[in-house]
Write a protein that holds these residues in place. Structure first.
Motif, PDB file in Angstrom:
ATOM      1  N   PRO A   1      58.740  16.733  -0.678  1.00 12.18           N
ATOM      2  CA  PRO A   1      59.435  18.009  -0.386  1.00 12.18           C
ATOM      3  C   PRO A   1      58.798  18.831   0.569  1.00 12.18           C
ATOM      4  O   PRO A   1      57.488  18.966   0.690  1.00 12.18           O
ATOM      5  CB  PRO A   1      59.637  18.640  -1.803  1.00 12.18           C
ATOM      6  CG  PRO A   1      58.384  17.899  -2.574  1.00 12.18           C
ATOM      7  CD  PRO A   1      57.995  16.623  -1.977  1.00 12.18           C
ATOM      8  N   LEU A   2      59.817  19.435   1.413  1.00 17.22           N
ATOM      9  CA  LEU A   2      59.050  20.623   2.426  1.00 17.22           C
ATOM     10  C   LEU A   2      59.163  21.732   1.731  1.00 17.22           C
ATOM     11  O   LEU A   2      60.088  22.268   1.011  1.00 17.22           O
ATOM     12  CB  LEU A   2      60.022  20.649   3.686  1.00 17.22           C
ATOM     13  CG  LEU A   2      60.212  19.094   4.300  1.00 17.22           C
ATOM     14  CD1 LEU A   2      61.411  19.145   5.373  1.00 17.22           C
ATOM     15  CD2 LEU A   2      58.959  18.745   4.888  1.00 17.22           C
ATOM     16  N   GLU A   3      58.124  22.591   1.921  1.00 21.24           N
ATOM     17  CA  GLU A   3      58.062  23.930   1.333  1.00 21.24           C
ATOM     18  C   GLU A   3      58.662  24.945   1.738  1.00 21.24           C
ATOM     19  O   GLU A   3      59.068  25.315   2.655  1.00 21.24           O
ATOM     20  CB  GLU A   3      56.343  24.621   1.347  1.00 21.24           C
ATOM     21  CG  GLU A   3      56.193  25.515   0.257  1.00 21.24           C
ATOM     22  CD  GLU A   3      54.609  25.692   0.677  1.00 21.24           C
ATOM     23  OE1 GLU A   3      54.265  27.046   0.345  1.00 21.24           O
ATOM     24  OE2 GLU A   3      53.878  25.084   0.957  1.00 21.24           O
ATOM     25  N   ILE A   4      59.452  25.696   0.773  1.00 21.93           N
ATOM     26  CA  ILE A   4      60.585  26.761   0.976  1.00 21.93           C
ATOM     27  C   ILE A   4      59.974  28.131   0.956  1.00 21.93           C
ATOM     28  O   ILE A   4      59.384  28.365  -0.228  1.00 21.93           O
ATOM     29  CB  ILE A   4      61.900  26.602   0.280  1.00 21.93           C
ATOM     30  CG1 ILE A   4      62.535  25.234   0.739  1.00 21.93           C
ATOM     31  CG2 ILE A   4      62.990  27.646   0.822  1.00 21.93           C
ATOM     32  CD1 ILE A   4      63.760  24.803  -0.161  1.00 21.93           C
ATOM     33  N   ALA A   5      60.021  28.939   1.608  1.00 17.50           N
ATOM     34  CA  ALA A   5      59.492  30.208   1.437  1.00 17.50           C
ATOM     35  C   ALA A   5      60.221  31.288   0.919  1.00 17.50           C
ATOM     36  O   ALA A   5      60.154  32.210   0.110  1.00 17.50           O
ATOM     37  CB  ALA A   5      58.840  30.681   2.800  1.00 17.50           C
ATOM     38  N   GLU A   6      61.519  31.369   1.520  1.00 13.16           N
ATOM     39  CA  GLU A   6      62.273  32.412   1.122  1.00 13.16           C
ATOM     40  C   GLU A   6      64.026  31.766   1.294  1.00 13.16           C
ATOM     41  O   GLU A   6      64.136  31.154   2.270  1.00 13.16           O
ATOM     42  CB  GLU A   6      62.130  33.354   2.273  1.00 13.16           C
ATOM     43  CG  GLU A   6      62.685  34.797   1.696  1.00 13.16           C
ATOM     44  CD  GLU A   6      62.488  35.842   2.735  1.00 13.16           C
ATOM     45  OE1 GLU A   6      62.017  35.642   3.913  1.00 13.16           O
ATOM     46  OE2 GLU A   6      62.725  37.012   2.350  1.00 13.16           O
ATOM     47  N   VAL A   7      64.661  32.297   0.424  1.00  9.66           N
ATOM     48  CA  VAL A   7      66.212  32.343   0.782  1.00  9.66           C
ATOM     49  C   VAL A   7      67.046  33.521   0.717  1.00  9.66           C
ATOM     50  O   VAL A   7      66.877  34.180  -0.262  1.00  9.66           O
ATOM     51  CB  VAL A   7      66.716  31.335  -0.362  1.00  9.66           C
ATOM     52  CG1 VAL A   7      68.312  30.904  -0.285  1.00  9.66           C
ATOM     53  CG2 VAL A   7      66.017  29.936  -0.755  1.00  9.66           C
ATOM     54  N   LEU A   8      67.885  33.577   1.872  1.00 11.50           N
ATOM     55  CA  LEU A   8      68.787  34.788   1.901  1.00 11.50           C
ATOM     56  C   LEU A   8      70.079  34.710   2.322  1.00 11.50           C
ATOM     57  O   LEU A   8      70.294  33.638   2.965  1.00 11.50           O
ATOM     58  CB  LEU A   8      67.891  35.666   3.060  1.00 11.50           C
ATOM     59  CG  LEU A   8      66.542  36.492   2.709  1.00 11.50           C
ATOM     60  CD1 LEU A   8      66.083  37.058   3.956  1.00 11.50           C
ATOM     61  CD2 LEU A   8      66.669  37.443   1.748  1.00 11.50           C
ATOM     62  N   PHE A   9      70.986  35.470   1.935  1.00 11.58           N
ATOM     63  CA  PHE A   9      72.361  35.544   2.474  1.00 11.58           C
ATOM     64  C   PHE A   9      72.516  35.709   3.980  1.00 11.58           C
ATOM     65  O   PHE A   9      71.446  36.387   4.520  1.00 11.58           O
ATOM     66  CB  PHE A   9      73.111  36.462   1.766  1.00 11.58           C
ATOM     67  CG  PHE A   9      73.760  35.916   0.630  1.00 11.58           C
ATOM     68  CD1 PHE A   9      74.535  34.726   0.487  1.00 11.58           C
ATOM     69  CD2 PHE A   9      73.456  36.547  -0.673  1.00 11.58           C
ATOM     70  CE1 PHE A   9      75.101  34.156  -0.717  1.00 11.58           C
ATOM     71  CE2 PHE A   9      74.049  36.195  -2.010  1.00 11.58           C
ATOM     72  CZ  PHE A   9      74.870  34.913  -1.914  1.00 11.58           C
ATOM     73  N   ALA A  10      73.277  34.792   4.564  1.00 12.39           N
ATOM     74  CA  ALA A  10      73.525  35.083   6.092  1.00 12.39           C
ATOM     75  C   ALA A  10      74.169  36.203   6.279  1.00 12.39           C
ATOM     76  O   ALA A  10      75.381  36.382   5.562  1.00 12.39           O
ATOM     77  CB  ALA A  10      73.909  34.061   6.710  1.00 12.39           C
ATOM     78  N   PRO A  11      74.088  37.169   7.401  1.00 11.86           N
ATOM     79  CA  PRO A  11      74.722  38.348   7.484  1.00 11.86           C
ATOM     80  C   PRO A  11      76.383  37.973   7.855  1.00 11.86           C
ATOM     81  O   PRO A  11      76.562  37.106   8.753  1.00 11.86           O
ATOM     82  CB  PRO A  11      73.947  39.103   8.281  1.00 11.86           C
ATOM     83  CG  PRO A  11      73.253  38.168   9.180  1.00 11.86           C
ATOM     84  CD  PRO A  11      73.082  36.970   8.137  1.00 11.86           C
ATOM     85  N   GLU A  12      77.371  38.522   7.225  1.00 10.05           N
ATOM     86  CA  GLU A  12      78.585  38.421   7.707  1.00 10.05           C
ATOM     87  C   GLU A  12      79.322  37.024   7.429  1.00 10.05           C
ATOM     88  O   GLU A  12      80.161  36.589   8.130  1.00 10.05           O
ATOM     89  CB  GLU A  12      78.900  38.965   9.242  1.00 10.05           C
ATOM     90  CG  GLU A  12      78.818  40.244   9.189  1.00 10.05           C
ATOM     91  CD  GLU A  12      78.365  40.614  10.629  1.00 10.05           C
ATOM     92  OE1 GLU A  12      78.857  39.892  11.589  1.00 10.05           O
ATOM     93  OE2 GLU A  12      77.652  41.882  11.036  1.00 10.05           O
ATOM     94  N   LYS A  13      78.727  36.334   6.624  1.00 10.88           N
ATOM     95  CA  LYS A  13      79.360  35.087   6.380  1.00 10.88           C
ATOM     96  C   LYS A  13      79.271  34.576   4.855  1.00 10.88           C
ATOM     97  O   LYS A  13      78.195  35.098   4.106  1.00 10.88           O
ATOM     98  CB  LYS A  13      78.311  33.797   6.803  1.00 10.88           C
ATOM     99  CG  LYS A  13      78.641  33.608   8.412  1.00 10.88           C
ATOM    100  CD  LYS A  13      77.810  32.536   9.023  1.00 10.88           C
ATOM    101  CE  LYS A  13      77.962  32.403  10.527  1.00 10.88           C
ATOM    102  NZ  LYS A  13      76.785  31.527  10.945  1.00 10.88           N
ATOM    103  N   THR A  14      80.432  34.163   4.117  1.00 11.03           N
ATOM    104  CA  THR A  14      80.483  34.091   2.910  1.00 11.03           C
ATOM    105  C   THR A  14      79.890  32.797   2.625  1.00 11.03           C
ATOM    106  O   THR A  14      79.856  31.700   3.450  1.00 11.03           O
ATOM    107  CB  THR A  14      81.911  33.859   2.546  1.00 11.03           C
ATOM    108  OG1 THR A  14      82.673  33.103   3.310  1.00 11.03           O
ATOM    109  CG2 THR A  14      82.731  35.103   2.242  1.00 11.03           C
TER     110      THR A  14
END
Lengths: 219, 278
Positions: B39-52
């Motif tokens: 597995p590759l390490e994930i630092a952060e997950v965020l919503f993309a602006p202006e996309k559902t």
């Protein structure tokens, strides 16, 4: 025309074993003199180890194909001989390819494609056409060994030059501690090294008073 | 699993999720396609602006912008494929095969023919055109055979023999067809068609495709790119050699040695393309 020219080469006595074994090194070196099978000579010679493995693979394919052709030449019809030779080479290349993959997986990962491409090397099929199809088993084998060794010699020579100057090591063992001449292990370095070595061979020829051989190319 | 995301840069990728809601970092598992154990390490997950439903995943590990990855959402059991778009792959492969990884100058293939026919510009152009067309056909034919015959039957150990057979047959066929259909064309290009058999690029393309298990469009791009790259190399080299013939080259360098030095200079120049990425 009579049948004589067609049958004459078949009855010609084979050159002495000594000549067969040695001419691959200088007089008829596949890389420097005949300018055949240049692709691996440039591609895999950035180290001695790769060069030696490639040379070994070509030697094995050349000897085995020469032997096969020498043994079966009576049964091969003249009109279909080229396709048959190609198939014979392809079979032996497949064998050597699998053998290399099993014996030396690390080196194979680097030069595997070029081992598979031995099948398209002009040097092997030209030896079958020029020599093995006309002589019996023993001289053909010796010719294969000589040409294979000459090729290996060229590969190791180029590999050693490029590794020493470009990486400061031989067989992965560091020799000099100086800043290496990086250009030589870059893709371009192979072209320069072979060009200079060919010129050096020409220079030796001129010094010996021989006429300059005009370079070939495999066509 | 269809494509549902793309790598944006070395540390960010964009994925369109099936359902709403922001998954947590621990809920996602990112791996390289073909290597599902690391597995590759994930630092952060965020919503993309202006996309559902689209999230931007920031990774600690450096990503390859041309690589393909898999994202597993453990809460929903959903797999997401992250890969460059098809056109992107095809164009980048085409450019790579023709320029960045030019078959002659950086992979050193087809050198015999390259040095043999680059003496004059006319022959160089003839060979380049003929090779591009025949190489393209043989690449596609070999791909079809590999995908629908060799792989289903587990016969890939026969690939060398089969591919050389394909090339030999195709060359013979082209020669015969051309002779019947167009006499003048055959007179002009026939000699090059026969020479193609000794060109290892034509064999390297199907072997590389089989080695990388390429899809149809990727194989097509490699087959076309290799031909174009070879034609380009041949043309450049013939121009340079025509001039070298007129220059006062030292005696021992005449012929092949100077051609090799020229090829080395071209190879150095082609290194400049290595920064080119799509």
């Amino acid at each position: 025309m009579s049948n004589a020219p067609a049958t004459a080469p078949r009855q010609m006595p084979a050159p002495p074993t000594r000549t067969l074994l040695w001419r691959g090194f200088f007089a008829e070196n596949p890389v420097f003199r005949l300018a055949l099978s240049l692709c691996p000579a440039v591609a895999v010679t950035n180290s001695v180890k790769n060069g030696l493995m490639m040379g070994g693979a070509v030697l094995a394919v050349q000897v085995l194909s020469s032997m096969t052709v020498a043994l079966t030449r009576a049964g091969i019809h003249d009109k279909v001989r080229i396709p048959i030779y190609t198939i014979i080479i392809a079979v032996w290349v497949s064998v050597i390819d699998m053998l290399c993959a099993a014996v030396a997986p690390v080196v194979y990962a680097e030069i595997g494609l070029y081992i598979k491409l031995i099948v398209a090397f002009a040097i092997i099929i030209s030896r079958l056409e020029v020599f093995a199809s006309k002589y019996s088993l023993i001289p053909s084998t010796m010719d294969g060994v000589g040409m294979g060794l000459g090729f290996t010699f060229a590969m190791v020579l180029i590999g050693a030059l490029r590794e020493v100057l470009g990486n400061g090591s031989v067989w992965g063992i560091p020799l000099v501690d100086a800043q290496p001449f990086l250009l030589l292990i870059l893709p371009a370095g192979g072209f320069f090294t072979i060009g200079l070595l060919m010129a050096a061979m020409n220079w030796i020829d001129v010094r010996r008073g021989n006429p300059l051989s005009t370079g070939g190319g495999c066509h | 699993m269809s494509r549902s995301g793309a790598v944006i840069d070395a540390h960010h990728l964009e994925v369109t999720l099936v359902g709403p809601g922001l998954p947590s970092v621990a809920d996602l598992r990112l791996t390289t396609t073909g290597d599902p154990d690391i597995p590759l390490e994930i630092a952060e997950v965020l919503f993309a602006p202006e996309k559902t439903n689209t999230v931007i995943v920031t990774t600690a590990t450096t990503l390859d912008t041309k690589g393909s990855y898999q994202l597993f959402h453990q809460a929903t059991g959903q797999w997401y494929a992250i890969a460059p778009s098809l056109i992107g792959i095809v164009i980048s492969l085409l450019l790579a095969a023709a320029l960045v990884q030019n078959f002659v100058f950086t992979r050193y293939l087809g050198l015999c023919v390259f040095f043999g026919v680059s003496r004059k510009r006319d022959t160089a152009i003839g060979m380049g055109v003929t090779f591009t067309i025949v190489g393209f056909c043989s690449g596609l034919l070999a791909w079809v055979l590999d995908r629908y015959v060799l792989r289903p039957l587990s016969l890939h150990f026969l690939e060398i023999i089969v591919f050389i057979g394909v090339v030999a047959c195709l060359v013979q066929m082209t020669d015969t067809i051309m002779k019947k259909l167009h006499r003048t064309l055959h007179k002009k290009f026939g000699i090059y068609v026969v020479l193609i058999t000794t060109n290892c690029i034509i064999l390297a393309v199907p072997l590389l495709n089989a080695m990388n298990a390429s899809g149809f469009w990727e194989s097509l791009a490699l087959a076309l790119g290799s031909g174009l790259g070879f034609a380009l190399a041949l043309f450049l080299m013939s121009c340079a050699r025509e001039r070298a013939d007129l220059a006062p080259v030292p005696l021992i360098f005449r012929g092949l040695p100077i051609a090799f030095i020229l090829a080395g200079l071209f190879a150095l120049a082609f290194l400049g393309f290595s920064g080119l990425q799509v």
